[in-house]
Structures are given as C-alpha cells and as structure tokens.
Design a protein around this motif. Sequence first.
Motif, PDB file in Angstrom:
ATOM      1  N   ASN A 110     109.317 -25.418  12.656  1.00  0.00           N
ATOM      2  CA  ASN A 110     109.856 -25.632  11.323  1.00  0.00           C
ATOM      3  C   ASN A 110     110.711 -24.442  10.902  1.00  0.00           C
ATOM      4  OD1 ASN A 110     108.429 -28.049  10.998  1.00  0.00           O
ATOM      5  ND2 ASN A 110     106.597 -26.979  10.316  1.00  0.00           N
ATOM      6  N   SER A 111     111.451 -24.609   9.814  1.00  0.00           N
ATOM      7  CA  SER A 111     112.144 -23.485   9.219  1.00  0.00           C
ATOM      8  C   SER A 111     111.152 -22.733   8.333  1.00  0.00           C
ATOM      9  CB  SER A 111     113.317 -23.980   8.371  1.00  0.00           C
ATOM     10  OG  SER A 111     112.827 -24.693   7.241  1.00  0.00           O
ATOM     11  N   LEU A 112     111.529 -21.546   7.890  1.00  0.00           N
ATOM     12  CA  LEU A 112     110.658 -20.751   7.024  1.00  0.00           C
ATOM     13  C   LEU A 112     110.352 -21.514   5.737  1.00  0.00           C
ATOM     14  CD1 LEU A 112     109.226 -18.098   6.359  1.00  0.00           C
ATOM     15  CD2 LEU A 112     111.405 -17.209   5.497  1.00  0.00           C
ATOM     16  N   GLU A 113     111.355 -22.191   5.185  1.00  0.00           N
ATOM     17  CA  GLU A 113     111.165 -22.930   3.929  1.00  0.00           C
ATOM     18  C   GLU A 113     110.218 -24.112   4.117  1.00  0.00           C
ATOM     19  OE1 GLU A 113     112.071 -21.920   0.974  1.00  0.00           O
ATOM     20  OE2 GLU A 113     112.855 -20.145   2.017  1.00  0.00           O
ATOM     21  N   GLN A 114     110.319 -24.784   5.266  1.00  0.00           N
ATOM     22  CA  GLN A 114     109.403 -25.906   5.533  1.00  0.00           C
ATOM     23  C   GLN A 114     107.966 -25.412   5.667  1.00  0.00           C
ATOM     24  OE1 GLN A 114     111.497 -27.344   9.039  1.00  0.00           O
ATOM     25  NE2 GLN A 114     112.048 -29.247   7.987  1.00  0.00           N
ATOM     26  N   ARG A 157     107.384 -15.255  10.729  1.00  0.00           N
ATOM     27  CA  ARG A 157     107.370 -16.024  11.994  1.00  0.00           C
ATOM     28  C   ARG A 157     106.184 -16.983  12.014  1.00  0.00           C
ATOM     29  NH1 ARG A 157     108.404 -11.016  14.774  1.00  0.00           N
ATOM     30  NH2 ARG A 157     106.281 -11.096  15.650  1.00  0.00           N
ATOM     31  N   ALA A 197     106.888 -19.893   9.650  1.00  0.00           N
ATOM     32  CA  ALA A 197     107.884 -20.805  10.238  1.00  0.00           C
ATOM     33  C   ALA A 197     107.289 -21.642  11.366  1.00  0.00           C
ATOM     34  CB  ALA A 197     109.073 -20.001  10.744  1.00  0.00           C
TER      35      ALA A 197
END
Length: 612
Positions: free
Chosen positions: A2-6, A62, A65
């Motif tokens: 995932n991305s950091l925001e997800q 990390r 994410a």
Amino acid sequence: MNSLEQGKEIFKNKSKLCSNSPGVYQVFDEKNKIIYVGKAKNLPNRLSNYSSSSTQPIRTERMIASTNRIDTISTLNESEALLLEANLIKKNKPRYNVLLKDDKSFPYIQIRSSHDYPQITKFRGKHNDKDIYFGPFASIASANWTIKMLQKVFQIRVCDDNTFKGRSRPCILYQIKRCSGPCTGEITKSEYSKTVDECSSFLNGKSRDIQKKMSQEMEKESDRLNFEKAAILRDRIKSLTYIQSSQNIQKNNLKDADLIVSYRKENITCVVIFFYRSKQNWGSQYFYPKHDHEDSDEHILKSFLTQFYENKEPPSELVLNLTPENHELIKSAFEKKYNKKISIKISPKNSIVKNAVKNAQEQLQIKILSQEKNNDLLISMGEKFKLGFTPSLIEVYDNSHNQGDSNIGALIAFGKDGFIKNRYRKFNIKNTKIKSNDDYGMMTEVIQRRFSKVDSLTDENVPDLLLIDGGKGQYSVVRNKLNDLGFHGLKIIAISKGKERNKGNEKFISEDGVIELDKNDPVLFLTQRIRDEAHRFAITTHRKKKTKQMFKSPLDEIDGIGSKRKKALLSHFGSAKAIEGASLDDIKSIDGINDSSAEKVYNFFHKKKNIL
C-alpha cells in the motif's frame, strides 16, 4: 504494498473499532505475515497516533505503508499487555520490532532430593517442587566445572538411578575420592544426607561457614592422630578455596541479582548479563539485539528485558547501567507474573557495573572488527565469482549417509555476522527409493523441501547465494530443481575438491564455468571454512540420528507406553527381550503398569510372534 496514506487509513479505521482498554496490536502485511507487534495503554489512542502524526521515523513509515490489516487483543491491564507483547515478538519475530537473537535456556545444577541418596546433575527445563535447583549458569561448561569441583569437596553421586541400583562394588569415582560410594553402602544414609545439606548450604552462599566447619573437623582428626581422614579434609578445603577464588566470591558481590548492561556503537548494541547467585559469579553471556538506528537505547533495553525474561524467572534484583523504557511497568509485570518482589536498580557509577560496561565495550569492538573482516571477504567473494553483488546471506548444503542408513541433508547459513546458527536445518531424507550413494537424489529432495513453500526471491528468508558441496553433477541437479521452482535468478556455486580431494585444489563451478583461486586467496580460505562447517554439521547430525536408532527400543512402538512406563518395565526386566518372554501376570505386577497397559505390552510382543 500500500501507499503510506492507505496504511494510515487502515490504522485510522481500526482505531474506531477498538475498545478503550489496554492491549496488544499485531500488524500484518499483504502476505498475512506479522511485521510488527506493539502494546498500548489505550488501543484506540495508540492506533490513531499512527494515522494522525505527520512526522514519523522512516522505519515506522515503511511499516505503515506495508500494513494490510491489524488485529488487536485486549488485556486486563498494561502489565499483561507488556508480557503478551514480549511473547508474541519472540514467537513471530516481526521485521520491524527489536529482536533478541540467540535466546536460549540456561543450565542449572539440580540436586535430586526426592531420592534417598540424592544425585547432583546439570539440568535444563521446567523445575519441579521436589528437587533443589541452583543457577542459572552462563554455559554448560561452567555448570560441568562446578559439579566437578563439588564432587571433590562433597563427594555426591553423579550416576543415574539405574547405574546406582546395579552397582555391586564402588566405581572409579569412589577410588579417586569424588564419590562417597552410597550405591554399595560405603557411607550411611545420615552421613550422606549431611554432605548433601553442606553442598546445598555452599551453593546458597554459606561457603565460609562450611570451610570453617571443615577446618575444625580436620584439627580434631589430627589431634586424634587420624591423619588419613585429616588429609582428606585438607584436600576438600583446598578444593573449596579454589571454587571460591574461581567464582569471584567477594563480600561486595551482588547477592542474588542479574547485572545487565547495554553498550552501543556504530548502530550495534551489545547487552551483557552477569549471573550472581549467593555472591557467586556464575558467568556471563553476550547478546546483540537486532534493531534499527532510530530505536533508542532505552527502548532496546526494555525489549531485551521483556523478551529475555519471558521464559526465565528473574532473580530478586536486576542491576542496570541505564533506565529502560517503561521500567516501572516492567517491574510490576514481572512481580505479577512470578509472584515475588523484584527490585530494578539503575547504578551506572557502581564499580561492578562500570567493569561490566568495559566488558561490553571490548566484546562489541571484537564483534565490529569481525563484521568488517567478514564484510570485506564477502565483497571479494562477489568480485572473484563475478556475482555482480555482495552476498549478504549464504546457504550451504551437504549430505551425509552410511550405506543407505540414516540419510540426512544439512543446511547452514553464513553472513557478515559469521555463522547464523539459528538458521541451521537438517532434513531427514523421506524418499525411500533414494539409494545410499544417490547424492543427486538426496540433494534434489532437500532443495525441493527448502524452496517449495517460498514465494519468490524477494522473500527475506531467501539467501542470495547457495554453496553446494560437490561438482558439476550436483550443480546441475540443484540448478534444474531451482529452475523448476521458479528461482532462475538464485546464484549457485559448487565446491569440488577434484580427483585427489586435496584441500587447496578446490575448483568452483558456477554459471560462468569453472573458477580456480590462488592457494593463498582469503576467499578460498573463507569458502573452505564455510564448507567444513557444513560438513561438520551434517556428520554430527547423522551420527546423532544413527546413535538414536541404535538405542531405539521396541517399546517405543507401543501406543500408550510413555517414558515412565518404559523405564519401569526396563528397570524390572532389564531388557526388551526379557519383557517379550514375560507372562501377562508378570507384567501386571510391576508398579505403575495398569491392566490395560500390561495387555498392550503383552499383545504387542505376542502378535509380533504370530506374524513372524
């Protein structure tokens, strides 16, 4: 991934579903693997911190994410959460937690007071209420040495119960004054009990009282002109003095404590623990917890303490050189778990603590130099074998067999820290069609079992180089099997000794052909050392398996006959052959063998006869 925001969104959503209670949260990645375990005084608040904070350490970002899901476990209090966190970290070894590597149980000295003539022996495992235990000792060697010296002083038996029952005359230990010979009545029960009590008193720290008492007895025997007995007492006093000096028994020593100091340099932390019991120093052990550069010294020490004492009872006092994170909570958790008062003292200026820190500094310096040397050799290895990279994790494979008997495959691992013992594996060859000299078949099965459950080369447990003990044939077999499993990019080097099998004439088979190194090349010495360790591990494992099979009893094949009943049967009849010839009533007459167990044993041997 995932991305950091997800990832932050997953933490935010989970925080809304948690109860306002202490507990533990487990973070899973997309492969459903636990990557982080944390504890919280309030679960919703802790989880929401991950989603709301804008300045997180890089490692934490990390982890966020990589998050795919979060599981939570509520606990009654924060102390319980701390202990559960340590348990889950040790069990799952999450990638983003501080990990205690090479944790193990320590040996104790056991006096088996449940027996009429107690035996002294070393012991690992769960303690019972009947016997007396002293420890822990830092190593088996330390425990063995102490038992040997205690034999000289107190002459307590070390033989097992079967040997004790079977003696008709004293053994060699009686002749050399290391045992008082209780097996053949060379000492009365009351006199033997007296020496056992003296031994217990010594191990409990009353060494000077024992020494004074022996000196008085020696003088009395000398006055009675009983010089032989006086000489024996003199020798026992000498041995006692030697133990005291060797174990650093001093008035200013800690009485019942673990001295734990932490020292960090170049982002490597060395934690050293000294075991003090009854003012006796019973040795030390060094640990190197795995952590990130962003972890504080206080957090590392907290993680060490909770994981180290997760399966070991702490002494009444812990002496440290710095204050660990949550130290009051740690104290409270340990006291509740082990139902005893525990003191945690922070004494950086204490002379004993300063000396321990000095030991940690010296040990860490040796570790750093060793790592640098290994790293230089691994860089050279990558260059000499044209790998295009520096190997960080090498797995080495070897086989061992004896005319088809007890065939095993062995795996060892090597990295910049040296040999990685907790990654060693043995493979009992299961395919019965593989012949004793079929090295290719054995190697094929080992590689199949090692890599069939691994997803890809990106898995953190996958090595970046395989070393195989063998020639072109072994190389081809392993290469083909890895290709079948989808590991086309995994590099292999086979080490061949050549026809004369002389050390120093090795040839290395790789995808680029045959490579030969100069006889004085450090990389050659490294590969020889790694190969020899794999060979040692394979042979040792094979011998252990073969020895175990040699002493295997037919009783092991009978369901419901465990170690206690097996021991009772063999103690009474002497051998499996004698049991085979016994009647059902004879078997029933043995203490601890009920009617149904007796029938199982009787039917097992007699059905076997009928089949034959």
